[in-house]
Design an enzyme around this catalytic site. Structure first.
Site, PDB file in Angstrom:
ATOM      1  N   ARG A  91     -44.599  17.866  15.269  1.00  0.00           N
ATOM      2  CA  ARG A  91     -43.167  17.584  15.227  1.00  0.00           C
ATOM      3  C   ARG A  91     -42.466  17.892  16.544  1.00  0.00           C
ATOM      4  O   ARG A  91     -41.468  17.269  16.890  1.00  0.00           O
ATOM      5  CB  ARG A  91     -42.519  18.406  14.095  1.00  0.00           C
ATOM      6  CG  ARG A  91     -41.064  18.009  13.847  1.00  0.00           C
ATOM      7  CD  ARG A  91     -40.494  18.745  12.651  1.00  0.00           C
ATOM      8  NE  ARG A  91     -40.327  20.149  12.886  1.00  0.00           N
ATOM      9  CZ  ARG A  91     -40.826  21.151  12.181  1.00  0.00           C
ATOM     10  NH1 ARG A  91     -41.548  20.934  11.139  1.00  0.00           N
ATOM     11  NH2 ARG A  91     -40.620  22.391  12.493  1.00  0.00           N
TER      12      ARG A  91
ATOM     13  N   TYR B  24     -19.851   1.610  17.301  1.00  0.00           N
ATOM     14  CA  TYR B  24     -20.830   1.056  16.349  1.00  0.00           C
ATOM     15  C   TYR B  24     -20.520   1.642  14.964  1.00  0.00           C
ATOM     16  O   TYR B  24     -20.346   2.856  14.824  1.00  0.00           O
ATOM     17  CB  TYR B  24     -22.199   1.506  16.864  1.00  0.00           C
ATOM     18  CG  TYR B  24     -23.402   1.183  16.052  1.00  0.00           C
ATOM     19  CD1 TYR B  24     -23.805  -0.129  15.850  1.00  0.00           C
ATOM     20  CD2 TYR B  24     -24.182   2.197  15.523  1.00  0.00           C
ATOM     21  CE1 TYR B  24     -24.948  -0.413  15.131  1.00  0.00           C
ATOM     22  CE2 TYR B  24     -25.336   1.931  14.805  1.00  0.00           C
ATOM     23  CZ  TYR B  24     -25.712   0.618  14.606  1.00  0.00           C
ATOM     24  OH  TYR B  24     -26.841   0.339  13.896  1.00  0.00           O
TER      25      TYR B  24
ATOM     26  N   LYS C 255     -33.447  -1.221  20.373  1.00  0.00           N
ATOM     27  CA  LYS C 255     -32.952  -2.470  20.921  1.00  0.00           C
ATOM     28  C   LYS C 255     -33.715  -2.827  22.213  1.00  0.00           C
ATOM     29  O   LYS C 255     -34.777  -3.384  22.159  1.00  0.00           O
ATOM     30  CB  LYS C 255     -31.439  -2.362  21.162  1.00  0.00           C
ATOM     31  CG  LYS C 255     -30.664  -1.826  19.947  1.00  0.00           C
ATOM     32  CD  LYS C 255     -30.643  -2.788  18.784  1.00  0.00           C
ATOM     33  CE  LYS C 255     -30.135  -2.168  17.495  1.00  0.00           C
ATOM     34  NZ  LYS C 255     -28.830  -1.515  17.560  1.00  0.00           N
TER      35      LYS C 255
ATOM     36  N   ASP D 269     -22.825   6.198  24.220  1.00  0.00           N
ATOM     37  CA  ASP D 269     -23.829   5.272  23.697  1.00  0.00           C
ATOM     38  C   ASP D 269     -24.034   4.199  24.769  1.00  0.00           C
ATOM     39  O   ASP D 269     -23.155   3.386  25.012  1.00  0.00           O
ATOM     40  CB  ASP D 269     -23.320   4.662  22.376  1.00  0.00           C
ATOM     41  CG  ASP D 269     -24.330   3.732  21.706  1.00  0.00           C
ATOM     42  OD1 ASP D 269     -25.182   3.155  22.411  1.00  0.00           O
ATOM     43  OD2 ASP D 269     -24.255   3.563  20.475  1.00  0.00           O
TER      44      ASP D 269
HETATM   45  C1  PLP Z   1     -28.315  -0.479  16.779  1.00  0.00           C
HETATM   46  C2  PLP Z   1     -27.368   0.411  17.477  1.00  0.00           C
HETATM   47  C3  PLP Z   1     -27.384   1.796  17.270  1.00  0.00           C
HETATM   48  C4  PLP Z   1     -28.287   2.449  16.268  1.00  0.00           C
HETATM   49  O1  PLP Z   1     -29.635   2.260  16.510  1.00  0.00           O
HETATM   50  P1  PLP Z   1     -30.688   2.281  15.307  1.00  0.00           P
HETATM   51  O2  PLP Z   1     -31.980   2.421  15.978  1.00  0.00           O
HETATM   52  O3  PLP Z   1     -30.501   0.995  14.548  1.00  0.00           O
HETATM   53  O4  PLP Z   1     -30.345   3.455  14.437  1.00  0.00           O
HETATM   54  C5  PLP Z   1     -26.512   2.567  18.001  1.00  0.00           C
HETATM   55  N1  PLP Z   1     -25.650   2.026  18.883  1.00  0.00           N
HETATM   56  C6  PLP Z   1     -25.592   0.711  19.099  1.00  0.00           C
HETATM   57  C7  PLP Z   1     -24.629   0.187  20.085  1.00  0.00           C
HETATM   58  C8  PLP Z   1     -26.442  -0.143  18.407  1.00  0.00           C
HETATM   59  O5  PLP Z   1     -26.359  -1.474  18.602  1.00  0.00           O
END
Ligand code: PLP
Length: 393
Positions: A60, A113, A210, A185
């Site tokens: 972990r 988001y 992403k 973010d």
């Molecule tokens: C998809 C996304 C997230 C979250 O990511 P996950 O891996 O789906 O939890 C956070 N911020 C943005 C801008 C996103 O597009």
């Protein structure tokens, strides 16, 4: 070949992406760090077991597969360190839980988001943190929203549905002077095109799902911090028991090796298609920070060195049936919640149902497009046919 720790700060991002986090000499010469699937780590002696600094001691808390990705992201972001999470959202929750305590207040951009709002409203609020949403275009005006209880500001720039670009240097300067943590973010631009820590942010998170993974085949998240916050971030990460699967670490590491090439293509293609859409019948407005028509284009030019793959399009107002005729017949664009893969996506979105601080009042249906790596002319043809169906309906 000497080991490359990628932290010297002299290497370009493309070199970091291809070399950092790889240690062939530790893996019989094999180029890539293998998948270390494991929970238990065994120690040969009592001294080794009780050593205060074992490199790895339990599945972990890390293994060579996770360390490979952490090294690479830290070097790209210019961070003191990085921790991994099973999703982008869990990395966001981790960052917020690292800097906030009961009685504190957090300022969250109204353009965040939606799941970031859900973890704030549904978890932080229950733990005694006051959550306040602010206008993403507030810039230095954030000073007026700060109280002596404000301990964190959450920034997402540009917003992943509505694409406002935030004045991060202005926000960070005010926050830094008041000892308020700034979390960003950075999923859209990636560390190739935007450098939040260099602009005064404290923690940067990524939906690694992403662009890092890049192939729509794994969930992944990262959180990287500056010197000031890394120890607390790491401590909270360990206490919460977060970790990413070694298989997903491998997929993220593999995706990262081609990130610069993919981003170059996504950036050019999304900007080209956004510009082309501006002239099409049925389109009311295109919201892409790299277009001169974007209200924050000057900020984008100042702070970013490239664009992400996603942007939004507002259509001339028409009934839902017209929108259905448009999107149901798409041939190349898939309809789905994510983005960042090699394949294009088109998603009807409803920011008016989400916003609370600044009402979203643009008329007409809204689509978010992710421009993938298909032939640009084929993508345009798919969209042109879709707009024809929309206008004809
Ligand atoms: C998809 C996304 C997230 C979250 O990511 P996950 O891996 O789906 O939890 C956070 N911020 C943005 C801008 C996103 O597009």
């Amino acid at each position: 070949m000497a080991e490359n720790d990628g932290k010297k700060g002299q290497q370009g991002p493309e070199t970091i992406l291809t070399h950092t986090g790889r240690h062939p000499e530790r893996h019989f010469g094999f180029v890539n760090t293998p998948v270390y699937r494991g929970s238990t780590v065994v120690f040969p002696t009592l001294d080794a077991l009780e050593s205060t600094e074992p490199r790895f001691d339990y599945g972990r808390t890390g293994n060579p597969s996770s360390a490979a990705v952490e090294e690479c992201i830290s070097a790209l972001e210019g961070a003191a360190g990085t921790v991994l999470a099973p999703s982008g959202l869990s990395a966001i929750a981790l960052a917020l839980l690292t800097v906030l305590s009961a009685g504190d207040e957090v300022l969250v951009t109204d353009s965040a988001y939606q799941p970031t709002r859900r973890v704030s409203d549904g978890v932080l609020a229950r733990m005694g943190v006051a959550v306040r949403y602010y206008d993403p275009r507030i810039g230095a005006g954030i000073a007026a929203r700060i109280t002596d209880k404000t301990k964190a500001i959450f920034v997402e720039s540009p917003a992943s549905l509505t694409f406002e670009v935030q004045d991060l240097p202005a926000i960070a300067a005010i926050a830094n002077a008041r000892d308020i943590a700034v979390i960003v973010d950075n999923s859209w631009a990636t560390p190739l095109y935007y450098h939040p820590l260099a602009m005064g942010a404290d923690i940067v998170i990524h939906a690694g799902t992403k662009m890092f993974v890049g192939h729509s085949d794994a969930m992944f998240g990262t959180a990287s911090a500056n010197e000031k916050w890394f120890k607390a971030l790491k401590d909270t990460h360990v206490r919460l028991g977060l970790c990413a699967s070694p298989d997903d670490c491998f997929l993220a590491a593999r995706g990262l090796r081609t990130l610069a090439l993919r981003m170059k293509e996504h950036s050019a293609r999304s900007t080209e298609i956004a510009g082309w859409l501006e002239g099409q019948a049925g389109v009311r407005r295109v919201i892409h920070p790299a277009l001169p028509s974007h209200p924050d284009h000057a900020l984008f030019r100042r702070d970013f060195t490239g664009a992400g793959s996603v942007f939004s399009v507002l259509l001339e107002p028409k009934p839902r049936a017209a929108l259905a005729a448009m999107v149901d017949g798409l041939g190349l664009f898939g309809m789905g919640w994510s983005w960042g893969g090699y394949e294009s996506l088109c998603l009807p979105i409803h920011p008016e149902k989400i916003r609370t601080a600044v009402k979203w009042q643009e008329p007409g249906p809204m689509l978010r497009l992710h421009i993938g790596l298909e032939d640009v002319d084929d993508l345009k043809a798919d969209l042109a046919a879709a707009l024809q169906r929309y206008c004809a309906a």
